[in-house]
Motif scaffolding. Structure first.
Motif, PDB file in Angstrom:
ATOM      1  N   GLN A   1       0.784  -1.229   0.000  1.00 25.94           N
ATOM      2  CA  GLN A   1       0.000   0.000   0.000  1.00 25.94           C
ATOM      3  C   GLN A   1       0.823   1.291   0.000  1.00 25.94           C
ATOM      4  O   GLN A   1       0.615   2.141  -0.857  1.00 25.94           O
ATOM      5  CB  GLN A   1      -0.960  -0.013   1.188  1.00 25.94           C
ATOM      6  CG  GLN A   1      -1.997  -1.130   1.144  1.00 25.94           C
ATOM      7  CD  GLN A   1      -3.033  -0.920   0.062  1.00 25.94           C
ATOM      8  OE1 GLN A   1      -3.336   0.199  -0.309  1.00 25.94           O
ATOM      9  NE2 GLN A   1      -3.560  -2.006  -0.457  1.00 25.94           N
ATOM     10  N   PRO A   2       1.755   1.472   0.946  1.00 26.76           N
ATOM     11  CA  PRO A   2       2.432   2.778   1.021  1.00 26.76           C
ATOM     12  C   PRO A   2       3.250   3.113  -0.213  1.00 26.76           C
ATOM     13  O   PRO A   2       3.477   4.285  -0.510  1.00 26.76           O
ATOM     14  CB  PRO A   2       3.320   2.645   2.261  1.00 26.76           C
ATOM     15  CG  PRO A   2       3.476   1.185   2.474  1.00 26.76           C
ATOM     16  CD  PRO A   2       2.199   0.573   2.014  1.00 26.76           C
ATOM     17  N   LEU A   3       3.698   2.113  -0.977  1.00 25.83           N
ATOM     18  CA  LEU A   3       4.494   2.385  -2.167  1.00 25.83           C
ATOM     19  C   LEU A   3       3.666   3.075  -3.241  1.00 25.83           C
ATOM     20  O   LEU A   3       4.214   3.728  -4.132  1.00 25.83           O
ATOM     21  CB  LEU A   3       5.097   1.085  -2.697  1.00 25.83           C
ATOM     22  CG  LEU A   3       6.055   0.388  -1.724  1.00 25.83           C
ATOM     23  CD1 LEU A   3       6.568  -0.917  -2.313  1.00 25.83           C
ATOM     24  CD2 LEU A   3       7.224   1.289  -1.352  1.00 25.83           C
ATOM     25  N   LYS A   4       2.349   2.959  -3.162  1.00 25.99           N
ATOM     26  CA  LYS A   4       1.487   3.662  -4.107  1.00 25.99           C
ATOM     27  C   LYS A   4       1.623   5.173  -3.925  1.00 25.99           C
ATOM     28  O   LYS A   4       1.513   5.937  -4.886  1.00 25.99           O
ATOM     29  CB  LYS A   4       0.034   3.237  -3.911  1.00 25.99           C
ATOM     30  CG  LYS A   4      -0.237   1.768  -4.240  1.00 25.99           C
ATOM     31  CD  LYS A   4      -1.684   1.406  -3.952  1.00 25.99           C
ATOM     32  CE  LYS A   4      -1.961  -0.063  -4.248  1.00 25.99           C
ATOM     33  NZ  LYS A   4      -3.351  -0.464  -3.924  1.00 25.99           N
ATOM     34  N   VAL A   5       1.835   5.605  -2.698  1.00 27.01           N
ATOM     35  CA  VAL A   5       2.012   7.032  -2.433  1.00 27.01           C
ATOM     36  C   VAL A   5       3.324   7.508  -3.058  1.00 27.01           C
ATOM     37  O   VAL A   5       3.377   8.584  -3.679  1.00 27.01           O
ATOM     38  CB  VAL A   5       1.992   7.315  -0.924  1.00 27.01           C
ATOM     39  CG1 VAL A   5       2.249   8.794  -0.649  1.00 27.01           C
ATOM     40  CG2 VAL A   5       0.667   6.877  -0.315  1.00 27.01           C
ATOM     41  N   ILE A   6       4.382   6.718  -2.903  1.00 28.12           N
ATOM     42  CA  ILE A   6       5.678   7.073  -3.487  1.00 28.12           C
ATOM     43  C   ILE A   6       5.549   7.193  -4.999  1.00 28.12           C
ATOM     44  O   ILE A   6       6.060   8.143  -5.613  1.00 28.12           O
ATOM     45  CB  ILE A   6       6.745   6.025  -3.119  1.00 28.12           C
ATOM     46  CG1 ILE A   6       6.931   5.946  -1.592  1.00 28.12           C
ATOM     47  CG2 ILE A   6       8.069   6.343  -3.797  1.00 28.12           C
ATOM     48  CD1 ILE A   6       7.508   7.187  -0.977  1.00 28.12           C
ATOM     49  N   TRP A   7       4.888   6.228  -5.615  1.00 26.86           N
ATOM     50  CA  TRP A   7       4.725   6.249  -7.069  1.00 26.86           C
ATOM     51  C   TRP A   7       3.960   7.509  -7.500  1.00 26.86           C
ATOM     52  O   TRP A   7       4.292   8.152  -8.514  1.00 26.86           O
ATOM     53  CB  TRP A   7       3.973   5.003  -7.524  1.00 26.86           C
ATOM     54  CG  TRP A   7       4.069   4.726  -8.995  1.00 26.86           C
ATOM     55  CD1 TRP A   7       4.022   5.632 -10.007  1.00 26.86           C
ATOM     56  CD2 TRP A   7       4.232   3.436  -9.616  1.00 26.86           C
ATOM     57  NE1 TRP A   7       4.140   5.001 -11.212  1.00 26.86           N
ATOM     58  CE2 TRP A   7       4.265   3.663 -11.012  1.00 26.86           C
ATOM     59  CE3 TRP A   7       4.334   2.145  -9.137  1.00 26.86           C
ATOM     60  CZ2 TRP A   7       4.401   2.608 -11.923  1.00 26.86           C
ATOM     61  CZ3 TRP A   7       4.467   1.100 -10.049  1.00 26.86           C
ATOM     62  CH2 TRP A   7       4.507   1.338 -11.413  1.00 26.86           C
ATOM     63  N   SER A   8       2.930   7.875  -6.763  1.00 30.17           N
ATOM     64  CA  SER A   8       2.164   9.076  -7.092  1.00 30.17           C
ATOM     65  C   SER A   8       3.030  10.325  -6.988  1.00 30.17           C
ATOM     66  O   SER A   8       2.925  11.246  -7.813  1.00 30.17           O
ATOM     67  CB  SER A   8       0.955   9.193  -6.160  1.00 30.17           C
ATOM     68  OG  SER A   8       0.192  10.338  -6.472  1.00 30.17           O
ATOM     69  N   LEU A   9       3.908  10.363  -5.987  1.00 32.64           N
ATOM     70  CA  LEU A   9       4.831  11.495  -5.859  1.00 32.64           C
ATOM     71  C   LEU A   9       5.834  11.518  -7.009  1.00 32.64           C
ATOM     72  O   LEU A   9       6.217  12.597  -7.483  1.00 32.64           O
ATOM     73  CB  LEU A   9       5.560  11.419  -4.518  1.00 32.64           C
ATOM     74  CG  LEU A   9       4.695  11.716  -3.286  1.00 32.64           C
ATOM     75  CD1 LEU A   9       5.433  11.333  -2.008  1.00 32.64           C
ATOM     76  CD2 LEU A   9       4.304  13.194  -3.248  1.00 32.64           C
TER      77      LEU A   9
ATOM     78  N   ASP B   1       5.130  10.620 -10.007  1.00 32.01           N
ATOM     79  CA  ASP B   1       4.369  11.189 -11.117  1.00 32.01           C
ATOM     80  C   ASP B   1       4.279  12.712 -11.000  1.00 32.01           C
ATOM     81  O   ASP B   1       4.300  13.429 -12.023  1.00 32.01           O
ATOM     82  CB  ASP B   1       2.968  10.584 -11.168  1.00 32.01           C
ATOM     83  CG  ASP B   1       2.962   9.176 -11.722  1.00 32.01           C
ATOM     84  OD1 ASP B   1       3.948   8.779 -12.379  1.00 32.01           O
ATOM     85  OD2 ASP B   1       1.977   8.444 -11.478  1.00 32.01           O
ATOM     86  N   ASP B   2       4.167  13.208  -9.777  1.00 24.29           N
ATOM     87  CA  ASP B   2       4.164  14.664  -9.574  1.00 24.29           C
ATOM     88  C   ASP B   2       5.485  15.266 -10.052  1.00 24.29           C
ATOM     89  O   ASP B   2       5.505  16.335 -10.679  1.00 24.29           O
ATOM     90  CB  ASP B   2       3.952  15.000  -8.100  1.00 24.29           C
ATOM     91  CG  ASP B   2       2.554  14.654  -7.613  1.00 24.29           C
ATOM     92  OD1 ASP B   2       1.658  14.486  -8.459  1.00 24.29           O
ATOM     93  OD2 ASP B   2       2.366  14.535  -6.386  1.00 24.29           O
ATOM     94  N   ILE B   3       6.575  14.592  -9.752  1.00 16.61           N
ATOM     95  CA  ILE B   3       7.895  15.062 -10.184  1.00 16.61           C
ATOM     96  C   ILE B   3       7.963  15.113 -11.707  1.00 16.61           C
ATOM     97  O   ILE B   3       8.453  16.098 -12.298  1.00 16.61           O
ATOM     98  CB  ILE B   3       8.997  14.146  -9.625  1.00 16.61           C
ATOM     99  CG1 ILE B   3       9.108  14.326  -8.108  1.00 16.61           C
ATOM    100  CG2 ILE B   3      10.351  14.444 -10.293  1.00 16.61           C
ATOM    101  CD1 ILE B   3      10.023  13.322  -7.428  1.00 16.61           C
ATOM    102  N   ARG B   4       7.485  14.066 -12.354  1.00 14.33           N
ATOM    103  CA  ARG B   4       7.503  14.033 -13.825  1.00 14.33           C
ATOM    104  C   ARG B   4       6.748  15.227 -14.410  1.00 14.33           C
ATOM    105  O   ARG B   4       7.193  15.852 -15.372  1.00 14.33           O
ATOM    106  CB  ARG B   4       6.882  12.726 -14.313  1.00 14.33           C
ATOM    107  CG  ARG B   4       7.702  11.486 -13.976  1.00 14.33           C
ATOM    108  CD  ARG B   4       6.992  10.229 -14.474  1.00 14.33           C
ATOM    109  NE  ARG B   4       7.810   9.044 -14.328  1.00 14.33           N
ATOM    110  CZ  ARG B   4       7.612   8.086 -13.430  1.00 14.33           C
ATOM    111  NH1 ARG B   4       6.599   8.183 -12.581  1.00 14.33           N
ATOM    112  NH2 ARG B   4       8.407   7.040 -13.377  1.00 14.33           N
ATOM    113  N   LYS B   5       5.587  15.524 -13.838  1.00 15.10           N
ATOM    114  CA  LYS B   5       4.769  16.632 -14.345  1.00 15.10           C
ATOM    115  C   LYS B   5       5.490  17.968 -14.187  1.00 15.10           C
ATOM    116  O   LYS B   5       5.474  18.804 -15.097  1.00 15.10           O
ATOM    117  CB  LYS B   5       3.426  16.663 -13.609  1.00 15.10           C
ATOM    118  CG  LYS B   5       2.523  15.482 -13.903  1.00 15.10           C
ATOM    119  CD  LYS B   5       1.264  15.521 -13.046  1.00 15.10           C
ATOM    120  CE  LYS B   5       0.407  14.277 -13.270  1.00 15.10           C
ATOM    121  NZ  LYS B   5      -0.787  14.262 -12.368  1.00 15.10           N
ATOM    122  N   VAL B   6       6.135  18.184 -13.048  1.00 18.43           N
ATOM    123  CA  VAL B   6       6.779  19.471 -12.808  1.00 18.43           C
ATOM    124  C   VAL B   6       8.059  19.595 -13.641  1.00 18.43           C
ATOM    125  O   VAL B   6       8.421  20.700 -14.059  1.00 18.43           O
ATOM    126  CB  VAL B   6       7.069  19.660 -11.301  1.00 18.43           C
ATOM    127  CG1 VAL B   6       7.694  21.030 -11.046  1.00 18.43           C
ATOM    128  CG2 VAL B   6       5.779  19.540 -10.497  1.00 18.43           C
TER     129      VAL B   6
END
Length: 406
Positions: A169-177, A179-184
């Motif tokens: 479960q918690p690794l899903k949060v890391i992956w989402s972060l 993706d935020d890095i990729r966008k910025v």
């Protein structure tokens, strides 16, 4: 799912306290009250306890977005304790190389900060400003090359850790972060390309990107990687390093290649091993191949037809009678010279693919031939793939949403 053995230092009380602190922030409770209540209980917090807490948050119904909004606030509270956590970083293992990439990223970003400070002391109209600004834009574009790091953590490290029940479960949060890095990264590169100098908007985006990327290195170095080091064994490391090499390394020279492990058995307990990427039963493999909207035919190194798929709609007639037949005998006479040229070019290594497209009964067909080679590069056959691309050629724009009716 295999359950890992938690180290003796794991504390359910600390994990519970961290959960109550984090959920309290999400629920909007008074921050000072939360800090005063739970901070004293978090001395000695461990990476494993942080991940267990994250698992509990998600399983309790808190969304990834709600967690991300509070993660930096909570992380600031526990960073001092996490920095005190002692663990062994083994030189040369998979985690070591991920940390090396983070160290290289930190050095690169330090160099970028120097350029940003230098720009603030220069006249925007000067030659020096233009030169430094151009160099800084190259530095930001180079951040795109850090992508293999995130790909390796998401697609290799995370699956290995998910074998252990506390990590899914918690690794899903890391992956989402990530993706935020990729966008910025995309955002800042677009902004810098459109501007001649650093303005307030550019500085704002840069600040957001620096925070996201550097805070991610902290989360990885202080939580994910130490926890991974406790779980992964020697075989895991060997497998992961081999997979790392396929994706590539970011900002560091790749490690020297090591001897490959013993070739795994092709079949295991009724399943066919698909190289190093999984196991399929014969039924699964046949059904999967026949479900693809393409005609697939395989010809071995002796030019003999060994297999063809059976999709719902075939483009060319195939019969089991062709199995074992020379491929040259499966084509009309005026095509044999082309067939021989393709096969011989594949066999001697001059070429690896050939493509044709034709109109047949109102459809545009793409016919592709690909050389198949073993891990030593030896030619072992040719695969032919035929696909109806009539509708594909008409595609425009994007389709991101499911539009099923009913």
């Amino acid at each position: 799912m295999r359950r890992m053995t938690i180290k003796s230092g794991f504390s359910e009380e600390r994990a519970d306290a961290l959960f109550l602190l984090f959920s309290g922030f999400i629920d909007g409770r008074d921050g000072k009250e939360l800090f005063d209540t739970y901070k004293p209980l978090l001395d000695g917090i461990t990476p494993m306890e942080v991940l267990v807490m994250g698992d509990r948050l998600l399983k309790s119904g808190y969304s990834i977005d709600s967690i991300k909004k509070q993660v930096e606030k909570v992380f600031n509270i526990i960073i001092p304790a996490l920095k005190e956590y002692e663990w062994e970083e083994s030189h040369g293992d998979a985690v070591y190389w991920l940390m090396e990439e983070n160290r290289a990223l930190a050095a690169h970003m330090d160099e970028m900060k120097v350029k940003i400070r230098e720009l603030s002391s220069l006249e925007e109209s000067s030659v020096e400003y233009s030169s430094v600004y151009s160099a800084l834009k190259k530095d930001f574009r180079r951040l795109i090359d850090f992508e293999p790091h995130y790909l390796k953590t998401e697609n290799i490290l995370f699956p290995f850790l998910e074998k252990h029940s506390y990590f899914e479960q918690p690794l899903k949060v890391i992956w989402s972060l990530d993706d935020d890095i990729r966008k910025v990264i995309k955002e800042i590169n677009s902004a810098l390309d459109a501007a001649d100098s650093l303005g307030i908007e550019e500085h704002t985006v840069i600040g957001r990107l620096f925070m996201l990327m550097m805070r991610m290195t902290y989360k990885e170095n202080l939580v994910v990687f130490p926890a991974a080091a406790e779980c992964l064994n020697g075989k895991d490391d060997a497998d992961m390093l081999r997979m790392f090499a396929e994706i590539g390394f970011a900002f560091v020279e790749p490690p020297a290649e090591t001897d490959s492990a013993e070739e795994p058995k092709a079949c295991q307990e009724g399943f066919i091993r698909m190289g190093g990427t999984g196991f399929l039963s014969v039924n699964q493999l046949v059904r999967m191949m026949n479900s693809l909207p393409v005609d697939i035919t395989f010809v071995d190194e002796n030019d003999e037809v060994k297999y063809f798929s059976e999709p719902k709609d075939r483009f060319f007639t195939r019969s089991p009678a062709v199995i074992g037949r020379k491929v040259q005998n499966c084509h009309p006479p005026d095509s044999i010279d082309t067939v021989n040229r393709i096969v011989e070019s594949f066999r001697n290594g001059d070429k690896s693919e050939a493509k044709f497209w034709i109109n047949l009964r109102g459809k545009m067909l793409l016919i592709c031939y690909y050389a198949v080679r073993d891990n030593k590069g030896t030619y072992i056959g040719t695969v032919e793939v035929t696909q109806d691309i009539t509708e594909i050629r008409e595609l425009k724009g994007e389709k991101r949403l499911l539009d099923w009716e009913g």
